[in-house]
Write a protein that holds these residues in place. Sequence first.
Motif, short mmCIF file in Angstrom:
data_model
loop_
_atom_site.label_atom_id
_atom_site.label_comp_id
_atom_site.label_asym_id
_atom_site.label_seq_id
_atom_site.Cartn_x
_atom_site.Cartn_y
_atom_site.Cartn_z
N HIS A 55 -40.03 35.58 44.32
CA HIS A 55 -41.19 36.47 44.26
C HIS A 55 -42.14 35.91 43.22
N HIS A 87 -35.30 46.51 42.75
CA HIS A 87 -36.21 47.55 42.27
C HIS A 87 -36.97 47.05 41.04
N LYS A 88 -38.28 46.95 41.19
CA LYS A 88 -39.13 46.48 40.10
C LYS A 88 -39.99 47.62 39.58
N THR A 89 -40.05 47.74 38.27
CA THR A 89 -40.86 48.76 37.62
C THR A 89 -41.96 48.06 36.83
N TYR A 90 -43.19 48.50 37.04
CA TYR A 90 -44.34 47.92 36.35
C TYR A 90 -44.93 48.94 35.38
N GLN A 150 -43.88 52.21 40.52
CA GLN A 150 -42.81 51.73 41.39
C GLN A 150 -43.44 51.35 42.73
N SER A 191 -44.65 43.35 34.54
CA SER A 191 -43.40 43.63 35.24
C SER A 191 -42.37 43.98 34.17
N ARG A 193 -39.41 46.11 34.25
CA ARG A 193 -37.97 46.23 34.48
C ARG A 193 -37.61 45.76 35.88
N VAL A 194 -36.43 45.15 36.02
CA VAL A 194 -35.93 44.77 37.33
C VAL A 194 -34.47 45.20 37.43
N GLU A 208 -34.92 44.43 31.09
CA GLU A 208 -36.25 44.87 30.66
C GLU A 208 -36.95 43.75 29.90
#
Length: 224
Positions: A55, A87-90, A150, A191, A193-194, A208
């Motif tokens: 990615h 799951h990626k958190t921005y 998310q 970006s 957290r993954v 993180e």
Amino acid sequence: MEVIYEDNHIIIVNKQSGEIVQGDKTGDCPLSDIVKDYIKEKYAKPGAVFLGVVHRLDRPVSGLVVFARTSKALARLNKMFAEGEVHKTYWAIVKNAPHEAEGTLEHWLVRNEKQNKSYAYHTEKPNAKKAILKYKVIGQSEHYTLLEVQLMTGRHHQIRCQLAAMGCPIKGDLKYGAPRSNPDGSISLMSRRVEFIHPVSKERITIEAPLPDDPLWHAFKLFI
């Protein structure tokens, strides 16, 4: 280069704003080559080093990037990304607070290749792709709002475009309506957290990224 996680099959690094993940027409050295050099030197590997790009992050965005170190991990990670199992958190700093503290945004995005920009519409258009994200306010200062985002889909410039369409352009993002640029050319999107199940060991991985070295980001530390 800052390595956040590493094992025999994957490596996760903290990308800095301004770096490109993969080679492009600019000819600038991509992060993927830097990671290859790191692996080659650390493990004294002869010959070419395998590294799979699964990615990317836009050039002005910072934060976590996952690479595959083996072909087995690459194939499995590609499938996991395609099926939404990663799951990626921005986190995004925006100038204007949204009307609702949390919500779901749905748009149809049309990409303009020449402008390298996407446009958001509320109804389907020719060549448009549906884009969905969830956001919530997690911090506020006197002038800015910190959003957690998310992604439900993965579209070109999706977060940047959809937040701008909501009336909340990301700080520093001139392309999507911010009034001025950031001094270092970044935009205030990372970006953060993954989370995923390791493609080989099957252990749950949650990583993180540290906040960018910027006073505004660190002003939001109270909300971490």
